[in-house]
Design a protein around this motif. Structure first.
Motif, mmCIF file in Angstrom:
data_model
loop_
_atom_site.group_PDB
_atom_site.id
_atom_site.type_symbol
_atom_site.label_atom_id
_atom_site.label_comp_id
_atom_site.label_asym_id
_atom_site.label_seq_id
_atom_site.Cartn_x
_atom_site.Cartn_y
_atom_site.Cartn_z
ATOM 1 N N ILE A 1 -2.611 -14.273 -0.569
ATOM 2 C CA ILE A 1 -1.830 -15.053 -1.527
ATOM 3 C C ILE A 1 -1.345 -14.208 -2.709
ATOM 4 O O ILE A 1 -0.317 -14.484 -3.303
ATOM 5 C CB ILE A 1 -2.651 -16.271 -2.028
ATOM 6 C CG1 ILE A 1 -1.729 -17.342 -2.617
ATOM 7 C CG2 ILE A 1 -3.715 -15.848 -3.036
ATOM 8 C CD1 ILE A 1 -1.011 -18.143 -1.591
ATOM 9 N N ARG A 2 -2.087 -13.122 -3.055
ATOM 10 C CA ARG A 2 -1.682 -12.312 -4.216
ATOM 11 C C ARG A 2 -1.594 -10.840 -3.828
ATOM 12 O O ARG A 2 -2.571 -10.244 -3.367
ATOM 13 C CB ARG A 2 -2.671 -12.496 -5.372
ATOM 14 C CG ARG A 2 -2.100 -12.106 -6.723
ATOM 15 C CD ARG A 2 -3.080 -12.363 -7.847
ATOM 16 N NE ARG A 2 -4.132 -11.339 -7.875
ATOM 17 C CZ ARG A 2 -5.318 -11.505 -8.455
ATOM 18 N NH1 ARG A 2 -5.619 -12.668 -9.001
ATOM 19 N NH2 ARG A 2 -6.198 -10.530 -8.454
ATOM 20 N N LYS A 3 -0.447 -10.241 -4.031
ATOM 21 C CA LYS A 3 -0.160 -8.895 -3.540
ATOM 22 C C LYS A 3 -1.101 -7.848 -4.098
ATOM 23 O O LYS A 3 -1.626 -7.012 -3.337
ATOM 24 C CB LYS A 3 1.291 -8.531 -3.870
ATOM 25 C CG LYS A 3 1.693 -7.143 -3.395
ATOM 26 C CD LYS A 3 3.174 -6.891 -3.631
ATOM 27 C CE LYS A 3 3.570 -5.497 -3.146
ATOM 28 N NZ LYS A 3 5.029 -5.259 -3.257
ATOM 29 N N ASP A 4 -1.336 -7.823 -5.402
ATOM 30 C CA ASP A 4 -2.133 -6.747 -5.988
ATOM 31 C C ASP A 4 -3.556 -6.734 -5.442
ATOM 32 O O ASP A 4 -4.138 -5.668 -5.201
ATOM 33 C CB ASP A 4 -2.144 -6.840 -7.515
ATOM 34 C CG ASP A 4 -2.776 -8.123 -8.038
ATOM 35 O OD1 ASP A 4 -2.668 -9.172 -7.361
ATOM 36 O OD2 ASP A 4 -3.389 -8.085 -9.128
ATOM 37 N N SER B 1 4.175 -12.404 2.252
ATOM 38 C CA SER B 1 3.985 -10.976 2.010
ATOM 39 C C SER B 1 5.204 -10.160 2.429
ATOM 40 O O SER B 1 5.777 -10.379 3.498
ATOM 41 C CB SER B 1 2.748 -10.477 2.768
ATOM 42 O OG SER B 1 1.568 -11.008 2.205
ATOM 43 N N ASP B 2 5.573 -9.174 1.591
ATOM 44 C CA ASP B 2 6.699 -8.300 1.894
ATOM 45 C C ASP B 2 6.238 -7.136 2.771
ATOM 46 O O ASP B 2 5.057 -6.999 3.103
ATOM 47 C CB ASP B 2 7.361 -7.794 0.607
ATOM 48 C CG ASP B 2 6.390 -7.032 -0.307
ATOM 49 O OD1 ASP B 2 5.296 -6.621 0.159
ATOM 50 O OD2 ASP B 2 6.719 -6.850 -1.495
ATOM 51 N N TYR B 3 7.181 -6.279 3.126
ATOM 52 C CA TYR B 3 6.886 -5.170 4.042
ATOM 53 C C TYR B 3 5.821 -4.239 3.463
ATOM 54 O O TYR B 3 4.907 -3.800 4.173
ATOM 55 C CB TYR B 3 8.149 -4.380 4.351
ATOM 56 C CG TYR B 3 7.878 -3.170 5.220
ATOM 57 C CD1 TYR B 3 7.695 -3.293 6.594
ATOM 58 C CD2 TYR B 3 7.779 -1.892 4.649
ATOM 59 C CE1 TYR B 3 7.417 -2.181 7.391
ATOM 60 C CE2 TYR B 3 7.507 -0.776 5.431
ATOM 61 C CZ TYR B 3 7.322 -0.935 6.800
ATOM 62 O OH TYR B 3 7.040 0.159 7.575
ATOM 63 N N GLU B 4 5.917 -3.917 2.182
ATOM 64 C CA GLU B 4 4.949 -3.009 1.555
ATOM 65 C C GLU B 4 3.523 -3.532 1.714
ATOM 66 O O GLU B 4 2.596 -2.781 2.040
ATOM 67 C CB GLU B 4 5.278 -2.828 0.063
ATOM 68 C CG GLU B 4 4.291 -1.914 -0.666
ATOM 69 C CD GLU B 4 4.474 -1.917 -2.175
ATOM 70 O OE1 GLU B 4 3.762 -1.157 -2.856
ATOM 71 O OE2 GLU B 4 5.319 -2.697 -2.684
ATOM 72 N N THR B 5 3.348 -4.830 1.503
ATOM 73 C CA THR B 5 2.018 -5.431 1.605
ATOM 74 C C THR B 5 1.518 -5.430 3.043
ATOM 75 O O THR B 5 0.365 -5.080 3.317
ATOM 76 C CB THR B 5 2.050 -6.874 1.062
ATOM 77 O OG1 THR B 5 2.639 -6.879 -0.240
ATOM 78 C CG2 THR B 5 0.653 -7.456 0.984
#
Length: 498
Positions: free
Chosen positions: A263-266, A290-294
């Motif tokens: 739920i949270r990227k960081d 979630s985006d590609y980086e994640t």
């Protein structure tokens, strides 16, 4: 009363192959025999000296054996579910006959939603818990009087008393809880736990509690875990992972059974960085945000598979259930997962508000476009305590008497004037047939088992169970939806005030 009561924490036996509570998000007898870990019961089990966690169904412990085991204990903590409740009430009557002095607490979503009805159903129940029950039952086991324990309901002088709510646990308190995997090592056999799309044997536990998403059908965030998203520290999670790898060298993967892990990227990036040097495989629940980086970071950290609730291919239905995601987001997420090599198990639901014959086909076509590794297709089921339940009851679409049959199998209990339960069940059958009876999908599943005898045997067993169930569904539909087996009721009124 001794300093600490001798305590048994029980995920009870009821129906054959029933995965009914203590972390099951969909209490039922499974299409293919599978069991989730009783995570919620492990935390108090780790805080009560001399306790035992008994997970009856996967360990094939029957009623008679359970009753015999209970003779050696003073306090029983039983995790009940709506589907299994009537069976659980009958079981504790037998337990009390064999051990009259035993104190019994019912925990889990059912008692949280219906504390009065739960207590009124049986004089054998001494109290029920509301919300997170970790410390409520521990305090009782250590001798604290009921009137001083937050988050419990009980009888006093012929009336039901509801104590004040217990505050939810946050990071510092969650980090202070014992590790679930310590109790698995002490009391359970991990080989007993099987989920078709996870590697076997697997181990699962939570890294968070609660979910900020507002999906109207989802039981846990609307009952005991809540919508407030609360996290364990990433250091605490990494320590449990390291310990799990040491405890269970035979384990094939860890499953993070959070309501929503990503739920949270960081936080996901931090966890993935901590997981990478441990070199282990893991899977988790995931939303399509979630985006590609994640997604790439998770893959680099050992992620193998995500369980994703796509639910429907119709945009309006996703809005109706407050999914907070779109079909386009699902497509983009799948594209990113495919790029980094993470598999996806897609969950879909037939019969949500707004469903028609046309939207069923739209969802089938959407699923085939996404082309997840595996899928699960469920009939919409409005569990008590959810917004979907209240809405369906208010609109007259909820057939309460058909919650489940006497074997614990969930049955269609939502029916619309324009879409019958037979048509919805037919949609489930057609969904599976159109999806899995495609040559490339069948080959994709079979080829992984060619060089692994363990997986080959498991695939054969699961295929037989699936085809047997498919034949039963077709028979049910041909009979017009009439079931030979008696129904298990919700033990509640039809008002929807659950």
């Amino acid at each position: 009363m001794p300093d600490v009561m001798k305590t048994l924490l029980l995920n009870p036996p009821s129906f054959e192959n029933f995965d009914g509570g203590a972390s099951s998000r969909w209490p039922a007898t499974r299409e293919i025999e599978s069991y989730w870990y009783p995570v919620w019961l492990t935390y108090p089990a780790g805080m009560i000296p001399g306790s035992r966690l008994l997970d009856a169904s996967p360990h094939k412990v029957n009623w008679q054996q359970t009753i015999q085991i209970c003779k050696d204990y003073e306090f029983l903590i039983l995790f009940t579910s709506t589907v299994g409740f009537e069976s659980d009430v009958k079981l504790i009557r037998k337990i009390k006959e064999a051990n009259p002095g035993m104190k019994i607490a019912f925990v889990g979503p059912h008692g949280h939603i219906k504390p009065d009805e739960t207590l009124n159903a049986s004089a054998d129940i001494d109290f029920v818990t509301r919300g997170e029950f970790d410390h409520s039952v521990v305090e009782y086991a250590h001798g604290k009087p009921l009137n001083e324990i937050l988050g419990v309901s009980y009888r006093k002088d012929g009336k039901i008393v509801h104590n004040a709510e217990r505050p939810q646990l946050h990071t510092e308190e969650l980090d202070a809880l014992p590790f679930a995997t310590d109790i698995y090592k002490r009391d359970l056999e991990i080989e007993r736990y099987n989920v078709p799309f996870l590697l076997h044997p697997y181990v699962s536990f939570y890294t968070t509690r609660g979910c900020p998403a507002l999906c109207t059908f989802c039981m846990w965030p609307q009952t005991i875990s809540g919508h407030a998203w609360r996290t364990r520290s990433t250091e605490n999670v990494a320590r449990e992972v390291k310990q799990t790898l040491e405890h269970f060298p035979q384990m094939k993967e860890i499953f993070f059974d959070d309501d929503t892990f990503n739920i949270r990227k960081d936080r996901v990036l931090d966890l993935s960085a901590k997981f990478k040097p441990l070199k282990f495989q893991w899977s988790s629940t995931a939303r399509v945000h979630s985006d590609y980086e994640t997604v790439k970071a998770m893959a680099d950290g050992g992620a193998r598979l995500f369980i994703v609730g796509f639910e429907s291919g119709d945009p309006q239905i996703l809005k109706n259930i407050k999914k907070g995601a779109t079909v386009e987001m699902g497509r983009a997420f799948m594209k990113n997962c495919r790029k980094v090599g993470i598999k996806v198990h897609g969950d879909f639901i037939i019969g949500l508000p707004g469903e028609t014959k046309e939207t069923i086909q739209k969802t089938i076509d959407y699923a085939k476009e996404l082309d997840c590794e595996t899928i699960q297709v469920s009939l919409a089921h409005a569990m008590p305590g959810t917004e979907l339940h209240d809405t369906m009851a208010a609109q007259g679409f909820l057939k309460i008497e058909a919650l489940a049959d006497s074997g614990g199998h969930q049955l269609p209990h939502i029916e619309y004037p324009h879409l019958s339960k037979v048509e919805m069940m037919g949609g489930v059958n057609r969904f599976y047939d159109e999806y899995y009876f495609r040559p490339r999908v069948a080959w994709r599943i079979v080829k992984e088992a060619l060089w692994d005898s363990h997986e080959r045997k498991r695939l054969y067993h699961e295929a037989r169970e699936f085809l047997t169930l498919r034949a039963e569904r077709l028979k049910w539909a041909r009979k017009g939806g009439d079931y030979d087996k008696p129904m298990v009721s919700e033990t509640s009124s039809a008002s929807g005030n659950d």
